[in-house]
Design a protein around this motif. Sequence first.
Motif, short mmCIF file in Angstrom:
data_model
loop_
_atom_site.label_atom_id
_atom_site.label_comp_id
_atom_site.label_asym_id
_atom_site.label_seq_id
_atom_site.Cartn_x
_atom_site.Cartn_y
_atom_site.Cartn_z
N ASP A 1 0.85 -1.19 0.00
CA ASP A 1 0.00 0.00 0.00
C ASP A 1 0.89 1.23 0.00
N THR A 2 0.62 2.14 -0.94
CA THR A 2 1.35 3.41 -1.01
C THR A 2 0.38 4.58 -1.13
N VAL B 1 1.90 4.22 -7.60
CA VAL B 1 3.13 3.41 -7.45
C VAL B 1 2.77 2.01 -6.97
N GLY B 2 1.99 1.93 -5.91
CA GLY B 2 1.61 0.63 -5.38
C GLY B 2 0.73 -0.16 -6.32
N LEU B 3 -0.21 0.50 -6.97
CA LEU B 3 -1.13 -0.19 -7.87
C LEU B 3 -0.41 -0.75 -9.09
N LEU C 1 -12.24 -5.37 -4.21
CA LEU C 1 -12.33 -4.28 -5.17
C LEU C 1 -11.40 -4.57 -6.34
N PRO C 2 -11.72 -4.05 -7.52
CA PRO C 2 -10.76 -4.17 -8.63
C PRO C 2 -9.53 -3.33 -8.32
N PRO C 3 -8.38 -3.68 -8.87
CA PRO C 3 -7.15 -2.92 -8.59
C PRO C 3 -7.12 -1.61 -9.39
N GLN C 4 -8.08 -0.76 -9.13
CA GLN C 4 -8.19 0.53 -9.78
C GLN C 4 -8.09 1.63 -8.73
N PRO C 5 -7.42 2.74 -9.05
CA PRO C 5 -7.20 3.78 -8.05
C PRO C 5 -8.47 4.50 -7.64
#
Length: 220
Positions: free
Chosen positions: A7-8, A74-76, A196-200
């Motif tokens: 997590d960033t 960055v994390g995603l 959740l989907p890996p979307q910001p």
Amino acid sequence: MLLLAVDTATPAVTVALHDGQSVVAESNQVDARRHGELLLPSVDKVLAEAGRTLDAVTGVVVGVGPGPYTGLRVGLVTATTFASVLGVPVHGLCTLDGLAYAAGLAGLEGPFTVATDARRKEVYWARYADPRTRLTEPSVDRPADIADEVAALPAVGAGALLYPEVFGDPRGPEHQSAAALAALAAEKLAAGTDFLPPQPLYLRRPDAQVPKNYKVVTPK
């Protein structure tokens, strides 16, 4: 099972490994300006401490925010790249949910508020019934605008500590913990619940935008 969690979305650059039963290694550094520099060395560090290699990872967990644009991505990007290369699933979790779960591990039962620093004199926040149950969607607001909603509740996170005059009972944990995020993910996987989907989850537009009245010049 071996989950790699990152997590960033906050100033914390946090990484952990979880074997489905417990956290086997973790790294936490707080530096809002060096997410890109610190994340990969932190992954190497937790793998080395656990005596594991990256190809042993069976799933990647990532905090999707809310958070500032630069740090969050960055994390995603790192999480989705690892998952793609390894051929494993990537599980998105709200960063605020990770802090709520960590608060539960520290003994806070609820109800309470989680608030992180959104800069610009604002906070990202949500209300929780307990460490696993979020009552409201994540939002970004000026603390004074939500004072009536949060003043009577305990609050965790850096946002609450920054504005003690608004958040009635500010307390730790202050920063996100990938260890808590990984433990929450392991729980959800065991229960078969959705991620959740890996979307910001930005909640507001990035600072960098195309100027108004921008003219596109094409070669003749």
